[in-house]
Write a protein that holds these residues in place. Structure first.
Motif, PDB file in Angstrom:
ATOM      1  N   PRO A   2     -31.443  31.604 -63.821  1.00  0.00           N
ATOM      2  CA  PRO A   2     -31.769  30.380 -63.087  1.00  0.00           C
ATOM      3  C   PRO A   2     -33.280  30.236 -62.897  1.00  0.00           C
ATOM      4  CG  PRO A   2     -30.954  32.055 -61.597  1.00  0.00           C
ATOM      5  CD  PRO A   2     -30.811  32.607 -62.989  1.00  0.00           C
ATOM      6  N   LEU A   3     -33.688  29.027 -62.498  1.00  0.00           N
ATOM      7  CA  LEU A   3     -35.091  28.798 -62.140  1.00  0.00           C
ATOM      8  C   LEU A   3     -35.436  29.613 -60.904  1.00  0.00           C
ATOM      9  CD1 LEU A   3     -35.223  24.904 -62.495  1.00  0.00           C
ATOM     10  CD2 LEU A   3     -36.165  26.592 -64.088  1.00  0.00           C
ATOM     11  N   SER A   4     -36.708  29.824 -60.686  1.00  0.00           N
ATOM     12  CA  SER A   4     -37.144  30.529 -59.480  1.00  0.00           C
ATOM     13  C   SER A   4     -36.846  29.662 -58.256  1.00  0.00           C
ATOM     14  CB  SER A   4     -38.639  30.829 -59.560  1.00  0.00           C
ATOM     15  OG  SER A   4     -39.367  29.619 -59.644  1.00  0.00           O
ATOM     16  N   PRO A   5     -36.716  30.275 -57.084  1.00  0.00           N
ATOM     17  CA  PRO A   5     -36.437  29.488 -55.869  1.00  0.00           C
ATOM     18  C   PRO A   5     -37.576  28.488 -55.611  1.00  0.00           C
ATOM     19  CG  PRO A   5     -36.100  31.832 -55.454  1.00  0.00           C
ATOM     20  CD  PRO A   5     -36.749  31.721 -56.807  1.00  0.00           C
ATOM     21  N   PRO A   6     -37.230  27.231 -55.303  1.00  0.00           N
ATOM     22  CA  PRO A   6     -38.273  26.227 -55.078  1.00  0.00           C
ATOM     23  C   PRO A   6     -38.835  26.303 -53.662  1.00  0.00           C
ATOM     24  CG  PRO A   6     -36.128  25.225 -54.858  1.00  0.00           C
ATOM     25  CD  PRO A   6     -35.895  26.653 -55.269  1.00  0.00           C
ATOM     26  N   VAL A   7     -39.977  25.653 -53.484  1.00  0.00           N
ATOM     27  CA  VAL A   7     -40.543  25.432 -52.158  1.00  0.00           C
ATOM     28  C   VAL A   7     -39.618  24.456 -51.442  1.00  0.00           C
ATOM     29  CG1 VAL A   7     -42.532  24.395 -50.976  1.00  0.00           C
ATOM     30  CG2 VAL A   7     -42.882  25.830 -53.015  1.00  0.00           C
ATOM     31  N   GLU A   8     -39.569  24.493 -50.128  1.00  0.00           N
ATOM     32  CA  GLU A   8     -38.734  23.555 -49.374  1.00  0.00           C
ATOM     33  C   GLU A   8     -39.068  22.133 -49.805  1.00  0.00           C
ATOM     34  OE1 GLU A   8     -37.976  22.266 -44.771  1.00  0.00           O
ATOM     35  OE2 GLU A   8     -38.470  24.359 -45.184  1.00  0.00           O
ATOM     36  N   ARG A   9     -38.039  21.323 -49.982  1.00  0.00           N
ATOM     37  CA  ARG A   9     -38.244  19.983 -50.544  1.00  0.00           C
ATOM     38  C   ARG A   9     -37.135  19.040 -50.121  1.00  0.00           C
ATOM     39  NH1 ARG A   9     -36.767  21.691 -56.763  1.00  0.00           N
ATOM     40  NH2 ARG A   9     -34.631  22.297 -56.306  1.00  0.00           N
ATOM     41  N   VAL A  10     -37.331  17.733 -50.377  1.00  0.00           N
ATOM     42  CA  VAL A  10     -36.356  16.700 -50.064  1.00  0.00           C
ATOM     43  C   VAL A  10     -36.114  15.883 -51.334  1.00  0.00           C
ATOM     44  CG1 VAL A  10     -35.871  14.646 -48.666  1.00  0.00           C
ATOM     45  CG2 VAL A  10     -37.132  16.582 -47.664  1.00  0.00           C
ATOM     46  N   GLN A  11     -34.881  15.799 -51.753  1.00  0.00           N
ATOM     47  CA  GLN A  11     -34.537  15.051 -52.962  1.00  0.00           C
ATOM     48  C   GLN A  11     -34.863  13.576 -52.775  1.00  0.00           C
ATOM     49  OE1 GLN A  11     -30.894  16.116 -54.973  1.00  0.00           O
ATOM     50  NE2 GLN A  11     -30.545  13.976 -55.537  1.00  0.00           N
ATOM     51  N   GLN A  12     -35.421  12.957 -53.817  1.00  0.00           N
ATOM     52  CA  GLN A  12     -35.813  11.558 -53.781  1.00  0.00           C
ATOM     53  C   GLN A  12     -35.106  10.695 -54.823  1.00  0.00           C
ATOM     54  OE1 GLN A  12     -38.390  10.299 -51.495  1.00  0.00           O
ATOM     55  NE2 GLN A  12     -37.661  12.225 -50.618  1.00  0.00           N
ATOM     56  N   HIS A  13     -34.759  11.301 -55.953  1.00  0.00           N
ATOM     57  CA  HIS A  13     -34.274  10.507 -57.077  1.00  0.00           C
ATOM     58  C   HIS A  13     -33.372  11.361 -57.962  1.00  0.00           C
ATOM     59  CE1 HIS A  13     -34.544   7.396 -60.213  1.00  0.00           C
ATOM     60  NE2 HIS A  13     -34.589   8.403 -61.069  1.00  0.00           N
ATOM     61  N   THR A  14     -32.345  10.733 -58.536  1.00  0.00           N
ATOM     62  CA  THR A  14     -31.479  11.393 -59.508  1.00  0.00           C
ATOM     63  C   THR A  14     -31.329  10.494 -60.726  1.00  0.00           C
ATOM     64  OG1 THR A  14     -30.230  12.516 -57.777  1.00  0.00           O
ATOM     65  CG2 THR A  14     -29.174  12.345 -59.947  1.00  0.00           C
ATOM     66  N   ARG A  15     -31.628  11.046 -61.874  1.00  0.00           N
ATOM     67  CA  ARG A  15     -31.350  10.363 -63.148  1.00  0.00           C
ATOM     68  C   ARG A  15     -30.300  11.190 -63.867  1.00  0.00           C
ATOM     69  NH1 ARG A  15     -35.526   7.948 -67.359  1.00  0.00           N
ATOM     70  NH2 ARG A  15     -35.165   6.234 -65.915  1.00  0.00           N
ATOM     71  N   THR A  16     -29.234  10.519 -64.269  1.00  0.00           N
ATOM     72  CA  THR A  16     -28.177  11.163 -65.031  1.00  0.00           C
ATOM     73  C   THR A  16     -28.090  10.483 -66.385  1.00  0.00           C
ATOM     74  OG1 THR A  16     -26.954  11.563 -62.986  1.00  0.00           O
ATOM     75  CG2 THR A  16     -25.729  11.778 -65.044  1.00  0.00           C
ATOM     76  N   VAL A  17     -28.196  11.270 -67.440  1.00  0.00           N
ATOM     77  CA  VAL A  17     -28.023  10.762 -68.794  1.00  0.00           C
ATOM     78  C   VAL A  17     -26.876  11.542 -69.417  1.00  0.00           C
ATOM     79  CG1 VAL A  17     -29.067  10.453 -71.072  1.00  0.00           C
ATOM     80  CG2 VAL A  17     -30.475  10.186 -69.013  1.00  0.00           C
TER      81      VAL A  17
END
Length: 186
Positions: A2-17
């Protein structure tokens, strides 16, 4: 891994293709691409009657379908735009019929950018053509590879050197096509 753990964040957008390939009863293939963009917060939109697009509602909800043969020739094409930020965006859908007659092969991306770039198309539909072409290749690969039965003396498979995994000195090429490998079989 998996990717490394991210910094605390807030989701803003989702693109699904999503791209799907279908073998049709007539022997042709339908390849469909679907793109959906959703914000996690309300946004202003002068193109919508309400003046905004609520969180969770699709800003973009668009589809493209191409019908191809095993040579990856595009025989039919259509685009649909169920959600767009502006109503007049939907007017460009018909332009994607210009895909008919093209072949998915090296140079396809440049040709589609020339055809549908800038005001000649929709940025989002144009972006979807790359994954759609890849899906067409992937959906038909097993049938095309079985038909070609590459052996010594046949033309070099076009897939060689298209990526790291398919480089001419890779284990895949050495095993399956040692005569095209720059170092031969193990």
């Amino acid at each position: 891994m998996p990717l490394s753990p991210p910094v605390e964040r807030v989701q803003q957008h989702t693109r699904t293709v999503t791209c799907k390939g279908y073998l049709r009863q007539d022997g042709l293939w339908d390849i469909e691409g679907h793109l959906v963009d959703v914000k996690d917060h309300d946004i202003k939109s002068h193109g919508r009657a309400s003046g905004e697009i609520p969180a969770g509602e699709a800003i973009h909800d668009m589809m493209i379908r191409i019908t191809i043969d095993l040579e990856l020739n595009i025989l039919a094409a259509e685009a649909s735009m169920d959600s767009t930020p502006y109503h007049h965006c939907k007017e460009i859908s018909e332009a994607y019929k210009k895909l008919v007659g093209l072949q998915i092969k090296p140079g396809f991306t440049k040709i589609t950018k020339d055809l549908f770039g800038a005001t000649n198309g929709c940025t989002h539909l144009l972006e979807m053509l790359g994954p759609l072409a890849t899906a067409a290749y992937q959906a038909t690969y097993h049938v095309r590879i079985d038909e070609k039965e590459w052996e010594p003396g046949n033309p070099r498979p076009a897939i060689i050197n298209t990526c790291h995994g398919w480089r001419e000195d890779s284990p895949v090429i050495r095993k399956n096509w040692p005569h095209f490998s720059d170092i031969g079989a193990d």
